[in-house]
Design an enzyme around this catalytic site. Structure first.
Site, PDB file in Angstrom:
ATOM      1  N   SER A 132     -10.257  -2.107  -2.587  1.00 35.13           N
ATOM      2  CA  SER A 132      -9.591  -3.244  -1.954  1.00 35.13           C
ATOM      3  C   SER A 132     -10.539  -4.430  -1.869  1.00 35.13           C
ATOM      4  O   SER A 132     -11.763  -4.257  -1.764  1.00 35.13           O
ATOM      5  CB  SER A 132      -9.180  -2.823  -0.536  1.00 35.13           C
ATOM      6  N   TYR A 156     -11.449   1.144   8.159  1.00 32.96           N
ATOM      7  CA  TYR A 156     -10.694   1.275   6.908  1.00 32.96           C
ATOM      8  C   TYR A 156     -11.536   0.754   5.738  1.00 32.96           C
ATOM      9  O   TYR A 156     -11.709   1.429   4.715  1.00 32.96           O
ATOM     10  CB  TYR A 156      -9.374   0.505   6.986  1.00 32.96           C
ATOM     11  N   LYS A 160     -13.364   2.551   2.143  1.00 35.22           N
ATOM     12  CA  LYS A 160     -13.300   2.086   0.745  1.00 35.22           C
ATOM     13  C   LYS A 160     -14.710   1.909   0.179  1.00 35.22           C
ATOM     14  O   LYS A 160     -15.008   2.307  -0.943  1.00 35.22           O
ATOM     15  CB  LYS A 160     -12.535   0.758   0.653  1.00 35.22           C
TER      16      LYS A 160
HETATM   17  P1  NAD Z   1       0.928   3.671   1.076  1.00 39.07           P
HETATM   18  O1  NAD Z   1       0.604   4.113   2.454  1.00 39.07           O
HETATM   19  O2  NAD Z   1       2.284   3.177   0.791  1.00 39.07           O
HETATM   20  O3  NAD Z   1       0.598   4.859   0.054  1.00 39.07           O
HETATM   21  C1  NAD Z   1      -0.437   5.777   0.273  1.00 39.07           C
HETATM   22  C2  NAD Z   1       0.154   7.181   0.127  1.00 39.07           C
HETATM   23  O4  NAD Z   1      -0.875   8.146   0.320  1.00 39.07           O
HETATM   24  C3  NAD Z   1       1.253   7.461   1.138  1.00 39.07           C
HETATM   25  O5  NAD Z   1       2.425   7.881   0.454  1.00 39.07           O
HETATM   26  C4  NAD Z   1       0.696   8.575   2.010  1.00 39.07           C
HETATM   27  O6  NAD Z   1       1.688   9.448   2.457  1.00 39.07           O
HETATM   28  C5  NAD Z   1      -0.303   9.228   1.068  1.00 39.07           C
HETATM   29  N1  NAD Z   1      -1.425   9.915   1.735  1.00 39.07           N
HETATM   30  C6  NAD Z   1      -2.238   9.438   2.704  1.00 39.07           C
HETATM   31  N2  NAD Z   1      -3.147  10.364   3.038  1.00 39.07           N
HETATM   32  C7  NAD Z   1      -2.907  11.456   2.268  1.00 39.07           C
HETATM   33  C8  NAD Z   1      -3.504  12.747   2.169  1.00 39.07           C
HETATM   34  N3  NAD Z   1      -4.527  13.097   2.932  1.00 39.07           N
HETATM   35  N4  NAD Z   1      -2.992  13.611   1.267  1.00 39.07           N
HETATM   36  C9  NAD Z   1      -1.951  13.277   0.482  1.00 39.07           C
HETATM   37  N5  NAD Z   1      -1.328  12.080   0.545  1.00 39.07           N
HETATM   38  C10 NAD Z   1      -1.810  11.178   1.434  1.00 39.07           C
HETATM   39  O7  NAD Z   1      -0.166   2.584   0.672  1.00 39.07           O
HETATM   40  P2  NAD Z   1      -0.217   1.631  -0.600  1.00 39.07           P
HETATM   41  O8  NAD Z   1      -0.013   0.247  -0.128  1.00 39.07           O
HETATM   42  O9  NAD Z   1       0.616   2.159  -1.688  1.00 39.07           O
HETATM   43  O10 NAD Z   1      -1.761   1.774  -0.963  1.00 39.07           O
HETATM   44  C11 NAD Z   1      -2.230   2.693  -1.934  1.00 39.07           C
HETATM   45  C12 NAD Z   1      -3.735   2.625  -1.985  1.00 39.07           C
HETATM   46  O11 NAD Z   1      -4.142   1.284  -2.268  1.00 39.07           O
HETATM   47  C13 NAD Z   1      -4.411   2.997  -0.664  1.00 39.07           C
HETATM   48  O12 NAD Z   1      -5.595   3.716  -0.957  1.00 39.07           O
HETATM   49  C14 NAD Z   1      -4.750   1.662  -0.054  1.00 39.07           C
HETATM   50  O13 NAD Z   1      -5.866   1.728   0.799  1.00 39.07           O
HETATM   51  C15 NAD Z   1      -5.066   0.837  -1.291  1.00 39.07           C
HETATM   52  N6  NAD Z   1      -4.870  -0.599  -1.072  1.00 39.07           N
HETATM   53  C16 NAD Z   1      -3.667  -1.048  -0.600  1.00 39.07           C
HETATM   54  C17 NAD Z   1      -3.488  -2.407  -0.369  1.00 39.07           C
HETATM   55  C18 NAD Z   1      -2.195  -2.945   0.200  1.00 39.07           C
HETATM   56  O14 NAD Z   1      -2.207  -4.049   0.743  1.00 39.07           O
HETATM   57  N7  NAD Z   1      -1.080  -2.248   0.084  1.00 39.07           N
HETATM   58  C19 NAD Z   1      -4.538  -3.304  -0.618  1.00 39.07           C
HETATM   59  C20 NAD Z   1      -5.745  -2.796  -1.113  1.00 39.07           C
HETATM   60  C21 NAD Z   1      -5.892  -1.439  -1.342  1.00 39.07           C
HETATM   61  C1  UD1 Z   2      -5.037  -7.333   4.836  1.00 38.89           C
HETATM   62  C2  UD1 Z   2      -5.967  -6.288   5.397  1.00 38.89           C
HETATM   63  C3  UD1 Z   2      -7.163  -6.117   4.464  1.00 38.89           C
HETATM   64  C4  UD1 Z   2      -6.728  -5.859   3.021  1.00 38.89           C
HETATM   65  C5  UD1 Z   2      -5.817  -6.996   2.584  1.00 38.89           C
HETATM   66  C6  UD1 Z   2      -5.301  -6.779   1.169  1.00 38.89           C
HETATM   67  C7  UD1 Z   2      -5.596  -6.465   7.803  1.00 38.89           C
HETATM   68  C8  UD1 Z   2      -6.154  -6.905   9.112  1.00 38.89           C
HETATM   69  N1  UD1 Z   2      -6.368  -6.706   6.728  1.00 38.89           N
HETATM   70  O1  UD1 Z   2      -5.664  -8.553   5.060  1.00 38.89           O
HETATM   71  O2  UD1 Z   2      -7.963  -5.046   4.891  1.00 38.89           O
HETATM   72  O3  UD1 Z   2      -7.859  -5.831   2.186  1.00 38.89           O
HETATM   73  O4  UD1 Z   2      -4.692  -7.078   3.480  1.00 38.89           O
HETATM   74  O5  UD1 Z   2      -4.319  -5.834   1.164  1.00 38.89           O
HETATM   75  O6  UD1 Z   2      -4.542  -5.857   7.714  1.00 38.89           O
HETATM   76  N2  UD1 Z   2      -0.658 -13.476   8.847  1.00 38.89           N
HETATM   77  C9  UD1 Z   2       0.068 -14.179   9.781  1.00 38.89           C
HETATM   78  N3  UD1 Z   2       0.987 -13.498  10.528  1.00 38.89           N
HETATM   79  C10 UD1 Z   2       1.208 -12.150  10.384  1.00 38.89           C
HETATM   80  C11 UD1 Z   2       0.465 -11.448   9.411  1.00 38.89           C
HETATM   81  C12 UD1 Z   2      -0.462 -12.130   8.665  1.00 38.89           C
HETATM   82  O7  UD1 Z   2      -0.102 -15.384   9.920  1.00 38.89           O
HETATM   83  O8  UD1 Z   2       2.038 -11.596  11.123  1.00 38.89           O
HETATM   84  C13 UD1 Z   2      -1.626 -14.202   7.993  1.00 38.89           C
HETATM   85  C14 UD1 Z   2      -3.050 -13.693   8.101  1.00 38.89           C
HETATM   86  O9  UD1 Z   2      -3.766 -14.355   9.102  1.00 38.89           O
HETATM   87  C15 UD1 Z   2      -3.582 -14.031   6.704  1.00 38.89           C
HETATM   88  C16 UD1 Z   2      -2.345 -13.892   5.794  1.00 38.89           C
HETATM   89  O10 UD1 Z   2      -1.228 -14.007   6.658  1.00 38.89           O
HETATM   90  O11 UD1 Z   2      -4.019 -15.364   6.631  1.00 38.89           O
HETATM   91  C17 UD1 Z   2      -2.278 -12.560   5.081  1.00 38.89           C
HETATM   92  O12 UD1 Z   2      -2.413 -11.507   6.040  1.00 38.89           O
HETATM   93  P1  UD1 Z   2      -2.299  -9.973   5.606  1.00 38.89           P
HETATM   94  O13 UD1 Z   2      -1.040  -9.767   4.869  1.00 38.89           O
HETATM   95  O14 UD1 Z   2      -2.541  -9.158   6.819  1.00 38.89           O
HETATM   96  O15 UD1 Z   2      -3.485  -9.774   4.537  1.00 38.89           O
HETATM   97  P2  UD1 Z   2      -5.068  -9.959   4.708  1.00 38.89           P
HETATM   98  O16 UD1 Z   2      -5.405 -10.840   5.845  1.00 38.89           O
HETATM   99  O17 UD1 Z   2      -5.587 -10.374   3.385  1.00 38.89           O
END
Ligand code: NAD
Ligand code: UD1
Length: 359
Positions: A132, A156, A160
């Site tokens: 991330s 969190y 990572k």
């Molecule tokens: P998500 O929660 O929708 O998907 C993650 C999945 O992993 C879920 O279905 C959950 O049930 C499963 N899971 C969690 N722990 C587990 C375990 N111990 N065993 C088996 N399954 C397990 O999240 P996502 O948004 O799809 O994210 C996927 C990956 O990408 C994550 O590692 C997350 O940290 C990373 N990531 C997400 C974002 C984002 O904003 N969505 C941003 C950066 C990185």
């Molecule tokens: C989030 C995660 C970060 C992750 C990133 C990418 C948090 C605290 N951080 O941060 O770990 O790497 O997503 O997936 O969850 N905002 C509002 N109102 C809201 C929600 C958000 O104004 O209700 C604003 C925030 O201040 C920010 C922007 O919207 O400026 C995006 O917020 P968000 O979607 O939470 O993403 P990140 O801040 O990038």
């Protein structure tokens, strides 16, 4: 061997990014085994992936397994020979990780250690890992390049960071391993069909799902966190990326691994463009025709003013770039929201728990 012969383990494949990636993998001809404990997802998501995959659905398998349960995981590795693993599974809510650090370290680290150990034991040495942009901490400048100093501002983010380092150690110890670490910026949007999308439990932490829930009437208004950032309109700027582009980045990464890439490489997955909170709200209002009531409040602790990716390295080395802009992201997010205002779970639906299924 063509992609049709290749077998991919997708951990966390029932989740938001995993389900979209699983679909693209199937469409590219891969055999896909999903492992998920359904902690933050439902089996319905996999059923919908199967539906969308059409003739490829026969190549989709699901096992409800927790990565922390090494015995169950071992059974799957003994049964199937995987050519590569795409590792999404993990907990991802920043606020929850601050309140429950041990849960986050246990789930994300132990799960990954079990996975890496079994991959080693069974000679599976190709891995794509979901990292991330959070590992850039509060970046001193933008765009973020992959060689920026790394830091974590919450548990969190630390998981990572630790996992990236652990994987680097594993690869150094055995050069047979080839690994790609993908640092996602802000994934949003949904598959164009509106059948799969993001379905957060409880009140969303992130901007786009929050806006979506205001638009469908589940929440009354959006709190805008901070209006005094040194940005064009004073609100925070982020690099939003369409989840289908993100999913496609995994196909590009696997292609690279299967064409003989060695070592451990890291790539940003973003668009390289920043968008403010107010720009997102305006784009969503255009896409949905709904008014999003706003409340302007103070900054959220720990937030950066502006974060976006440098995409030079990923474009050059993986030959991948994002295709979709903010309007398409909001269009597809709204399409998913309109079709599924309560996500996968109708308020009165009963979810069945199934140990394993073939689609
Ligand atoms: P998500 O929660 O929708 O998907 C993650 C999945 O992993 C879920 O279905 C959950 O049930 C499963 N899971 C969690 N722990 C587990 C375990 N111990 N065993 C088996 N399954 C397990 O999240 P996502 O948004 O799809 O994210 C996927 C990956 O990408 C994550 O590692 C997350 O940290 C990373 N990531 C997400 C974002 C984002 O904003 N969505 C941003 C950066 C990185
Ligand atoms: C989030 C995660 C970060 C992750 C990133 C990418 C948090 C605290 N951080 O941060 O770990 O790497 O997503 O997936 O969850 N905002 C509002 N109102 C809201 C929600 C958000 O104004 O209700 C604003 C925030 O201040 C920010 C922007 O919207 O400026 C995006 O917020 P968000 O979607 O939470 O993403 P990140 O801040 O990038």
């Amino acid at each position: 061997m063509s992609s049709t012969d290749k077998v991919i383990l997708v951990t966390g494949g029932a989740g938001y990014i995993g389900s979209h990636t699983a679909l693209l993998l199937l469409e590219a001809g891969y055999k896909v085994y999903i492992i998920d404990n359904l902690d933050n997802s439902v089996e319905e998501a996999i059923e919908r992936v199967a539906k969308l995959a059409g003739k490829y659905r026969k190549n989709l398998f699901f096992y409800k397994v927790d990565l922390r349960n090494k015995d169950q995981l071992e059974k799957i590795f003994s049964m199937v020979r995987f050519d590569a693993v795409v590792h999404f599974a993990g907990l991802k809510a920043v606020g929850e990780s601050v309140a429950k650090p041990l849960l986050y370290h246990e789930n994300n680290l132990i799960g990954t250690l079990n996975l890496l150990d079994l991959m080693n034991e069974h000679g599976c040495t190709k891995l794509v890992f979901s990292s991330s942009a959070t590992v850039y901490g509060q970046p001193k400048s933008v765009p973020c390049t992959e060689d920026f100093p790394l830091s974590a501002t919450n548990p969190y983010g630390r998981t990572k960071l630790f996992i990236e380092e652990i994987i680097r150690d594993v690869q150094k110890a055995d050069p047979e391993w080839s690994v790609i670490l993908l640092r996602y910026f802000n994934p949003v949007g949904a598959h164009q069909s509106g059948l799969i999308g993001e379905d957060p439990r409880g009140i969303p932490n992130n901007l786009m799902p929050f806006v979506q829930q205001v638009a469908v009437g589940r929440l009354a208004e959006l709190s805008v966190f901070g209006t005094d950032y040194p940005t064009r309109d004073g609100t925070g700027v982020r690099d939003y990326i369409h989840v289908m582009d993100l999913a496609d980045g995994h196909i590009a990464a696997l292609r690279k691994l299967f064409t003989g890439a060695k070592g451990c490489s890291v790539y940003n997955l973003g668009t390289g463009r920043g968008t403010s909170v107010l720009e997102i709200v305006a784009a969503f209002e255009r896409a949905s025709g709904k008014k999003i009531p706003l409340k302007f409040i103070g900054r959220r602790a720990g937030d950066s003013s502006e974060v976006y990716a440098s995409t030079e390295k990923v474009e050059r080395e993986l030959h991948w770039r994002a295709r979709y802009g903010i309007d398409e992201m909001c269009r597809d997010q709204w399409n998913w929201a309109r079709e599924n205002p309560w996500g996968y779970r109708a308020p009165d639906s009963m979810q069945q728990s199934v140990e394993s299924s073939r689609f």
